[in-house]
Design a protein around this motif. Structure first.
Motif, PDB file in Angstrom:
ATOM      1  N   CYS A   1      52.337 -48.885  29.892  1.00 15.18           N
ATOM      2  CA  CYS A   1      52.490 -50.139  29.159  1.00 15.18           C
ATOM      3  C   CYS A   1      53.743 -50.889  29.630  1.00 15.18           C
ATOM      4  CB  CYS A   1      52.578 -49.818  27.666  1.00 15.18           C
ATOM      5  SG  CYS A   1      52.696 -51.255  26.604  1.00 15.18           S
TER       6      CYS A   1
ATOM      7  N   HIS B   1      56.794 -49.111  17.701  1.00 16.52           N
ATOM      8  CA  HIS B   1      56.054 -49.519  18.900  1.00 16.52           C
ATOM      9  C   HIS B   1      56.598 -48.979  20.206  1.00 16.52           C
ATOM     10  CE1 HIS B   1      59.187 -52.573  19.800  1.00 16.52           C
ATOM     11  NE2 HIS B   1      59.305 -52.611  18.487  1.00 16.52           N
TER      12      HIS B   1
ATOM     13  N   HIS C   1      54.251 -55.319  25.247  1.00 15.76           N
ATOM     14  CA  HIS C   1      53.219 -54.273  25.279  1.00 15.76           C
ATOM     15  C   HIS C   1      51.854 -54.859  25.635  1.00 15.76           C
ATOM     16  CE1 HIS C   1      55.706 -51.408  22.872  1.00 15.76           C
ATOM     17  NE2 HIS C   1      56.080 -52.462  22.188  1.00 15.76           N
TER      18      HIS C   1
ATOM     19  N   HIS D   1      57.767 -52.213  27.887  1.00 12.43           N
ATOM     20  CA  HIS D   1      57.761 -50.936  27.154  1.00 12.43           C
ATOM     21  C   HIS D   1      58.161 -49.778  28.077  1.00 12.43           C
ATOM     22  CE1 HIS D   1      55.249 -47.976  24.467  1.00 12.43           C
ATOM     23  NE2 HIS D   1      56.504 -47.647  24.536  1.00 12.43           N
TER      24      HIS D   1
HETATM   25 ZN   LIG Z   1      53.559 -50.417  24.718  1.00 14.12          ZN
END
Ligand SMILES: [Zn+2]
Length: 149
Positions: A132, A71, A28, A124
């Motif tokens: 991201c 996340h 990320h 991500h």
């Molecule tokens: Zn991320």
């Protein structure tokens, strides 16, 4: 050598992994510096976290690898993964220290769980709709981890 962390605990996690083996590392970017991630993840209202945040020559650990951090925006991925945040934004790639430290941390995680970085290290945006990790060159991380294992 192993990567030194400073614990900055996040309340935003689920206890355990529901029996799911860890086989992914999700890369990320913070859209800010490490202190911004530290601040966001410490707030219960944000409902987000990661296991680690790297930047400005410190590594924060927010959640134990035994527990599920929030996340990836995708529950099944959260359960199977370790999430790593990098100090960076749309116009700023991570600096050399942050990249070097991320590579070292990923090597440790791959060794811990017996992971092949080619399969394990993922961006991500491969699991949810997001920019991201944007300016984080996750393929460089994957390449360097493979070379370093
Ligand atoms: Zn991320």
């Amino acid at each position: 050598m192993s990567v030194d962390v400073i614990w900055r605990v996040s309340p935003n996690h689920s206890v355990g992994r529901e029996g799911t083996p860890i086989d992914r590392i999700v890369i990320h970017y913070i859209v800010g510096d490490r202190a911004a991630a530290d601040a966001t993840f410490s707030q219960p209202s944000s409902q987000v976290s990661a296991h680690y945040s790297i930047g400005e020559r410190e590594v924060s650990q927010h959640v134990s690898e035994q527990n599920t951090a929030w996340h990836a925006g995708h529950l099944a991925t959260n359960r199977r993964s370790v999430g790593i945040e990098h100090s960076a934004d749309q116009n700023r790639a991570p600096d050399a220290w942050t990249m070097d430290t991320s590579v070292q941390l990923c090597i440790e995680i791959c060794r811990r769980y017996g992971l092949d970085p080619q399969a394990a290290i993922i961006p991500h945006n491969s699991v949810s709709s997001t920019l991201c990790p944007n300016t984080v060159d996750w393929q460089e991380i994957r390449r360097r981890v493979a070379a370093g294992l």
